[in-house]
Design an enzyme around this catalytic site. Structure first.
Site, PDB file in Angstrom:
ATOM      1  N   ARG A  65      28.866 -40.342 -13.600  1.00 29.31           N
ATOM      2  CA  ARG A  65      30.036 -40.068 -14.712  1.00 29.31           C
ATOM      3  C   ARG A  65      29.985 -38.850 -14.796  1.00 29.31           C
ATOM      4  O   ARG A  65      29.177 -38.298 -15.492  1.00 29.31           O
ATOM      5  CB  ARG A  65      30.124 -40.937 -16.133  1.00 29.31           C
TER       6      ARG A  65
ATOM      7  N   HIS B 202      38.849 -42.713 -12.071  1.00 24.46           N
ATOM      8  CA  HIS B 202      38.215 -43.701 -12.430  1.00 24.46           C
ATOM      9  C   HIS B 202      38.269 -45.298 -11.791  1.00 24.46           C
ATOM     10  O   HIS B 202      38.767 -46.392 -12.265  1.00 24.46           O
ATOM     11  CB  HIS B 202      38.521 -43.952 -13.902  1.00 24.46           C
TER      12      HIS B 202
ATOM     13  N   GLN C 117      37.415 -48.939 -13.139  1.00 23.57           N
ATOM     14  CA  GLN C 117      38.211 -49.218 -14.211  1.00 23.57           C
ATOM     15  C   GLN C 117      39.259 -49.939 -13.610  1.00 23.57           C
ATOM     16  O   GLN C 117      39.839 -51.136 -13.968  1.00 23.57           O
ATOM     17  CB  GLN C 117      38.940 -47.995 -15.232  1.00 23.57           C
TER      18      GLN C 117
ATOM     19  N   ASP D  29      46.537 -44.841 -21.796  1.00 19.94           N
ATOM     20  CA  ASP D  29      45.386 -44.371 -21.871  1.00 19.94           C
ATOM     21  C   ASP D  29      45.310 -43.381 -23.052  1.00 19.94           C
ATOM     22  O   ASP D  29      46.301 -42.733 -23.563  1.00 19.94           O
ATOM     23  CB  ASP D  29      44.853 -43.938 -20.573  1.00 19.94           C
TER      24      ASP D  29
ATOM     25  N   CYS E 114      42.396 -49.192 -20.896  1.00 15.85           N
ATOM     26  CA  CYS E 114      40.913 -49.075 -20.450  1.00 15.85           C
ATOM     27  C   CYS E 114      39.874 -49.113 -21.689  1.00 15.85           C
ATOM     28  O   CYS E 114      38.732 -49.563 -21.588  1.00 15.85           O
ATOM     29  CB  CYS E 114      40.536 -48.043 -19.732  1.00 15.85           C
TER      30      CYS E 114
ATOM     31  N   ARG F 161      35.074 -55.640 -16.274  1.00 11.60           N
ATOM     32  CA  ARG F 161      34.211 -54.275 -15.678  1.00 11.60           C
ATOM     33  C   ARG F 161      33.013 -54.867 -14.918  1.00 11.60           C
ATOM     34  O   ARG F 161      32.692 -54.239 -13.872  1.00 11.60           O
ATOM     35  CB  ARG F 161      34.066 -52.970 -17.004  1.00 11.60           C
TER      36      ARG F 161
HETATM   37  N1   CP Z   1      36.830 -47.958 -20.017  1.00 13.66           N
HETATM   38  C1   CP Z   1      35.682 -47.018 -20.073  1.00 13.66           C
HETATM   39  O1   CP Z   1      35.151 -46.625 -19.249  1.00 13.66           O
HETATM   40  O2   CP Z   1      34.942 -47.045 -21.267  1.00 13.66           O
HETATM   41  P1   CP Z   1      33.679 -46.443 -21.553  1.00 13.66           P
HETATM   42  O3   CP Z   1      34.213 -44.773 -21.747  1.00 13.66           O
HETATM   43  O4   CP Z   1      33.248 -46.689 -22.913  1.00 13.66           O
HETATM   44  O5   CP Z   1      32.622 -46.550 -20.392  1.00 13.66           O
HETATM   45  N1  NVA Z   2      40.925 -41.071 -19.503  1.00 15.21           N
HETATM   46  C1  NVA Z   2      39.652 -41.440 -20.311  1.00 15.21           C
HETATM   47  C2  NVA Z   2      39.328 -42.706 -19.955  1.00 15.21           C
HETATM   48  C3  NVA Z   2      37.903 -43.197 -20.737  1.00 15.21           C
HETATM   49  C4  NVA Z   2      37.411 -44.380 -20.236  1.00 15.21           C
HETATM   50  C5  NVA Z   2      38.643 -40.288 -20.221  1.00 15.21           C
HETATM   51  O1  NVA Z   2      38.434 -39.655 -19.389  1.00 15.21           O
HETATM   52  O2  NVA Z   2      37.951 -39.990 -21.476  1.00 15.21           O
END
Ligand code: CP
Ligand code: NVA
Length: 310
Positions: free
Chosen positions: A101, A128, A131, A226, A267, A295
């Site tokens: 990430r 992502h 997701q 989101d 998400c 997930r």
């Molecule tokens: N939806 C998602 O990726 O959540 P987190 O940021 O908690 O991993």
């Molecule tokens: N768009 C959000 C998704 C979190 C899972 C972010 O990048 O923070």
């Protein structure tokens, strides 16, 4: 040739559908898969916070008989300036699969290019993918199939979840309409839309981008949003973003335009009173915890696919 999942088009439409079906089977009969990755190790590199991604990947790996290492970039030489090239070359000599990430999408491309083992994108500023595999599984569970569905995303268009949703819907043949304010900062990447439209054409479905939230919500089967403040946004951006995105809030008025059996997806993490009202996300149409659960099942399927254990 090793395979990676950095964005959904790294899979074919057929492969994406097979991964979703495998996840549905793993969820039904997890014991069948409990030794599949025995003796294998997943390295999970995090440069941003996480609840769902971290816990679902780690638990998923345990359920497959393998082991997962949580690696916070702030405690690693990579966080202190060691190159991604050196990190990937070393780490991929120890472990069997890597997930990451990160902030810039180019960094995960660099990681994958220098890794001997498959790399999974657990979120970059750009995409992502994991997701959306989970979201598609939840849609299939709730609606039976993808045929003839209209999905409306409203809010931050220039967003990792939005981009992956555009790809994912196009690849399985769901009509998607994204409603977001005009301007590059707020609307989906033109390159993503262009690439997705090629998949949609093959599937006979549509990708529409508009600034009209009501047009998107009208007759939709699925309403999605989101956060307006992703992990990479700075606090000083908040006031302007809240002003820009407020007309795109998912609330009872938007649901009144959608189909009577429309569902709500997010998400998470969610911010009630901003991108969605509490009555919607905590109400009977919301399937956000099914998405969150999926997930884990879909990540298990993705790992089996990439490691040739399907
Ligand atoms: N939806 C998602 O990726 O959540 P987190 O940021 O908690 O991993
Ligand atoms: N768009 C959000 C998704 C979190 C899972 C972010 O990048 O923070």
């Amino acid at each position: 040739m090793k395979r990676d999942l950095l964005k959904l088009p790294d899979l074919t439409s057929e492969e994406l559908n097979s991964v979703i079906d495998l996840a549905i089977d793993i969820k039904k009969s997890p014991d069948k898969y409990s030794e599949k990755l025995s003796g294998k190790t997943l390295l999970m590199i995090f440069a941003k916070p996480s609840l769902r991604t971290r816990v679902s990947f780690e638990t998923g790996m345990t359920k497959l008989g393998g082991h997962a290492i949580y690696y916070d970039i702030s405690t690693s030489p990579m966080g202190k300036g060691e190159t991604i090239h050196d990190t990937a070359n070393c780490a991929s000599r120890y472990v069997d699969i890597i997930s990451a990430r990160l902030f810039d999408h180019e960094d995960i491309v660099d990681l994958a290019q220098n890794s001997r083992v498959p790399v999974i994108n657990m979120l970059t500023n750009m995409t992502h993918p994991c997701q959306i595999v989970a979201d598609l599984m939840a849609i299939k569970e709730k609606k039976g199939s993808f045929k003839g569905l209209k999905l409306a995303f409203m809010g931050d268009g220039n967003n990792n979840v939005t981009h992956s949703l555009i790809y994912g819907c196009a690849m399985v043949g769901i009509d998607i309409t994204v409603a977001s304010p005009e301007g590059e900062e707020y609307s989906p990447s033109k390159d993503v839309v262009k690439e997705a439209k090629k998949f949609a054409e093959k599937q006979g479905s549509k990708v529409v981008v508009t600034d009209d939230a009501n047009e998107a919500a009208k007759d939709a089967d699925i309403l999605v949003t989101d956060t307006w403040m992703s992990y990479h946004h700075k606090p000083e951006q908040k006031a302007e973003r809240v002003k820009m995105f407020s007309p795109y809030q998912v609330n009872a008025e938007k649901f009144a335009l959608a189909k009577p059996d429309a569902i709500f997806m997010h998400c998470l993490p969610a911010y009630r009173g901003y991108e969605v009202t509490a009555d919607v996300i905590d109400g009977p149409k919301s399937i956000v915890f099914d998405e969150a659960e999926n997930r884990m099942w879909t990540e298990m399927a993705i790992m089996l696919f990439l490691m040739g254990k399907m």
